[in-house]
Design an enzyme around this catalytic site. Structure first.
Site, PDB file in Angstrom:
ATOM      1  N   ASP A  36      -2.221  17.488 -20.053  1.00 17.31           N
ATOM      2  CA  ASP A  36      -1.586  16.314 -20.459  1.00 17.31           C
ATOM      3  C   ASP A  36      -0.126  16.609 -21.425  1.00 17.31           C
ATOM      4  O   ASP A  36       0.707  15.847 -21.220  1.00 17.31           O
ATOM      5  CB  ASP A  36      -2.315  15.215 -21.067  1.00 17.31           C
ATOM      6  CG  ASP A  36      -1.834  13.960 -21.427  1.00 17.31           C
ATOM      7  OD1 ASP A  36      -1.191  13.412 -20.620  1.00 17.31           O
ATOM      8  OD2 ASP A  36      -1.924  13.406 -22.598  1.00 17.31           O
ATOM      9  N   HIS A  52       9.850  12.576 -20.637  1.00 23.19           N
ATOM     10  CA  HIS A  52      10.564  11.527 -21.523  1.00 23.19           C
ATOM     11  C   HIS A  52      10.751  12.621 -22.832  1.00 23.19           C
ATOM     12  O   HIS A  52      11.614  12.150 -23.579  1.00 23.19           O
ATOM     13  CB  HIS A  52       9.993  10.550 -21.845  1.00 23.19           C
ATOM     14  CG  HIS A  52       8.726  10.459 -22.681  1.00 23.19           C
ATOM     15  ND1 HIS A  52       7.448  10.885 -22.190  1.00 23.19           N
ATOM     16  CD2 HIS A  52       8.643  10.392 -23.925  1.00 23.19           C
ATOM     17  CE1 HIS A  52       6.480  10.730 -23.172  1.00 23.19           C
ATOM     18  NE2 HIS A  52       7.171  10.562 -24.038  1.00 23.19           N
ATOM     19  N   GLU A  96      -1.979  13.767 -33.138  1.00 21.46           N
ATOM     20  CA  GLU A  96      -1.818  12.329 -33.384  1.00 21.46           C
ATOM     21  C   GLU A  96      -3.286  11.774 -33.844  1.00 21.46           C
ATOM     22  O   GLU A  96      -4.330  12.360 -33.482  1.00 21.46           O
ATOM     23  CB  GLU A  96      -1.208  11.804 -32.191  1.00 21.46           C
ATOM     24  CG  GLU A  96      -1.949  12.248 -30.733  1.00 21.46           C
ATOM     25  CD  GLU A  96      -1.278  11.568 -29.697  1.00 21.46           C
ATOM     26  OE1 GLU A  96      -0.773  10.667 -29.810  1.00 21.46           O
ATOM     27  OE2 GLU A  96      -1.932  11.827 -28.598  1.00 21.46           O
ATOM     28  N   HIS A 109       5.014  18.719 -21.661  1.00 20.95           N
ATOM     29  CA  HIS A 109       6.008  18.587 -22.975  1.00 20.95           C
ATOM     30  C   HIS A 109       5.778  19.809 -23.659  1.00 20.95           C
ATOM     31  O   HIS A 109       7.075  20.010 -24.168  1.00 20.95           O
ATOM     32  CB  HIS A 109       5.234  17.298 -23.644  1.00 20.95           C
ATOM     33  CG  HIS A 109       5.110  16.138 -23.027  1.00 20.95           C
ATOM     34  ND1 HIS A 109       5.839  15.363 -22.114  1.00 20.95           N
ATOM     35  CD2 HIS A 109       3.949  15.399 -22.960  1.00 20.95           C
ATOM     36  CE1 HIS A 109       5.444  14.532 -21.634  1.00 20.95           C
ATOM     37  NE2 HIS A 109       4.266  14.233 -22.188  1.00 20.95           N
ATOM     38  N   ASP A 151       0.843  -1.128  -0.060  1.00 22.95           N
ATOM     39  CA  ASP A 151       0.084   0.116   0.019  1.00 22.95           C
ATOM     40  C   ASP A 151       1.021   1.349   0.141  1.00 22.95           C
ATOM     41  O   ASP A 151       1.901   1.287   1.031  1.00 22.95           O
ATOM     42  CB  ASP A 151      -0.764   0.004   1.149  1.00 22.95           C
ATOM     43  CG  ASP A 151      -1.817   1.116   1.222  1.00 22.95           C
ATOM     44  OD1 ASP A 151      -1.717   2.095   0.537  1.00 22.95           O
ATOM     45  OD2 ASP A 151      -2.562   1.304   2.486  1.00 22.95           O
TER      46      ASP A 151
END
Length: 476
Positions: free
Chosen positions: A221, A164, A202, A226, A84
């Site tokens: 998002d 990333h 996309e 990004h 947990d």
């Protein structure tokens, strides 16, 4: 170099699709030695054998580009503990040991504060590091709170807020091309550059991510992290070095220079929309509101566009347009630097000299310069394109990130003040969208996105440009 990695959320999609293949790539490249140990922690009531079988299955599915012996080595290094993430005793059992450990929070962002608090109570071995996935907080206030919690756990240099995108070789090439070529840097300013488009469009729709995406949307998002990171690399002043201090200082300078948008600006310089049903490629895409796991009352956007300006000597007068959308008709993932038109054509050739555009292709990797020249007919101008294709990267983006974590190099991670500045930039937009100041448009899946705003292309009132607090009534 740390040779112990503990992943919380070790049975999730992030671990399966990205972290495990990244570890296999590192093993194949000789960056992981035989003493490396992976400890996975999650809620599932599994034992070590069950987890290693799952790791093997995911590596075969998502890491087939890696040699079989590297995949087997990663699976053999894996251990598992049911935990947990909010229980200090469970967390302590996962990170226990005298050697430092890299703790990767592959968890929903809402769990970060609870997890960091549990780590604080459990204690970490000296020299340990902590890794968090974007978004870093859910708004400016929560980002500040999270940073305070992290500061009480480990030094800032041991905090890796990973994005990333920054580890993609094509993204790094934006900065590399600028600084390694004398022909570009003298032109890299508002005198010569009219507009920079940073685009991640996309054809993919939700692809089973409704549980995460519907509570976030395209602005949080993609744009808030990004695309703002890409903005920093395009617009930053040349750093003295690419070390973590110099590089990250210059990125923060860019974010601090972004002019905050007023309500008037947001109404005229931002767009939001979500997709309807339609055809994308050879398959039918249901409307966003009909996707499994979506709550239509949230008014979550799947398309977001924001135009920003920077208050700096280098960039005053250049527009930066950040855009991302799902379920569109084609993939377009690039940074497009649009130069101003030539002031005069001194000859009577047919055709027009189109503005030069330098395009950094993010996926697929490449670089293109659009120019104008003389074609097959002596009196006719014609467009020309100079194109270069990049070699595939030696490591996948997550491989580079994990290697930096284990080596202790935070240059490509997000510093705490940088995370807060990114939220500062977009908080006015989030607040205005919450108040429905900008209508939520709709577009068919497989199309080019929502229609342009009726006023698109109109010049902003000069007073609004000179005085950020100006309203339509103040404009002259």
């Amino acid at each position: 170099m740390i040779d112990r990695l503990a992943v919380f959320g070790a049975t999730g999609d992030l671990t399966a699709r990205y972290l495990l293949p990244a570890l296999a790539a590192l093993r194949a490249a000789g960056h992981l030695h035989g003493g490396f140990r992976l400890t996975g922690a999650s809620r599932e009531d599994w034992d070590g054998d069950r987890y290693r079988a799952w790791v093997t299955e995911q590596l075969d599915r998502h890491g087939a580009f890696c040699p079989a012996d590297a995949r087997r080595a990663v699976a053999a290094s894996a251990h598992y503990r049911q935990a947990d993430v909010t229980d200090p005793a469970d967390v302590a059992a996962v990170v226990a040991g005298e050697d430092p450990v890299a703790v990767y929070l592959a968890l929903p962002p809402a769990l970060f504060p609870h997890m960091v608090t549990a780590l604080h109570d459990a204690g970490l071995p000296m020299g340990s590091r902590i890794v968090l996935e974007k978004p870093f907080g859910e708004d400016l206030a929560s980002a500040r709170e999270l940073n305070l919690l992290l500061a009480g756990l480990v030094p800032e240099q041991a905090v890796f807020r990973v994005d990333h995108f920054l580890a993609m070789t094509t993204v790094q090439n934006v900065l590399g091309s600028r600084l390694a070529n004398r022909v570009l840097e003298p032109l890299w300013n508002s005198t010569h550059i009219a507009e920079v488009e940073i685009v991640w469009d996309e054809t993919l729709a939700l692809e089973g991510r409704a549980g995460y995406y519907d509570g976030v949307g395209a602005l949080k998002d993609m744009v808030q992290n990004h695309l703002l990171q890409l903005l920093c690399l395009v617009a930053m002043e040349p750093p003295i070095t690419l070390g973590e201090r110099d590089l990250r200082d210059r990125k923060v300078d860019v974010l601090r220079s972004v002019r905050l948008l007023t309500d008037y600006d947001i109404a005229h310089r931002t767009r939001r929309a979500r997709y309807l049903s339609g055809r994308s490629g050879d398959h039918t895409v249901p409307a966003y509101v009909d996707e499994e796991g979506v709550n239509p009352r949230r008014h979550t956007e799947t398309f977001a566009e924001v135009e920003l300006e920077l208050d700096s000597w280098r960039w005053s007068g250049t527009t930066f347009r950040l855009r991302s959308g799902k379920a569109l008709g084609q993939d377009r993932k690039e940074v497009a630097v649009r130069f101003r038109s030539v002031p005069h054509l001194p000859f009577g050739h047919e055709g027009a000299a189109l503005p030069n555009v330098l395009r950094f292709g993010l996926e697929p990797e490449g670089m293109t310069l659009d120019m104008t020249g003389i074609g097959s007919r002596a009196q006719a101008l014609t467009p020309l394109s100079l194109t270069a294709r990049m070699e595939p990267p030696a490591l996948p983006a997550y491989g580079r990130l994990l290697l930096d974590v284990m080596r202790g190099d935070p240059a490509l991670s997000i510093r705490g003040d940088e995370a807060e500045q990114a939220w500062r930039v977009l908080t006015p937009v989030l607040d205005a969208w919450e108040r429905d100041l900008v209508p939520l448009q709709e577009y068919p899946a497989g199309s080019d996105g929502p229609p342009p705003r009726p006023h698109e292309g109109e010049q902003r009132p000069r007073s609004a440009l000179l005085h950020p607090e100006a309203t339509p009534d103040d404009a002259v």
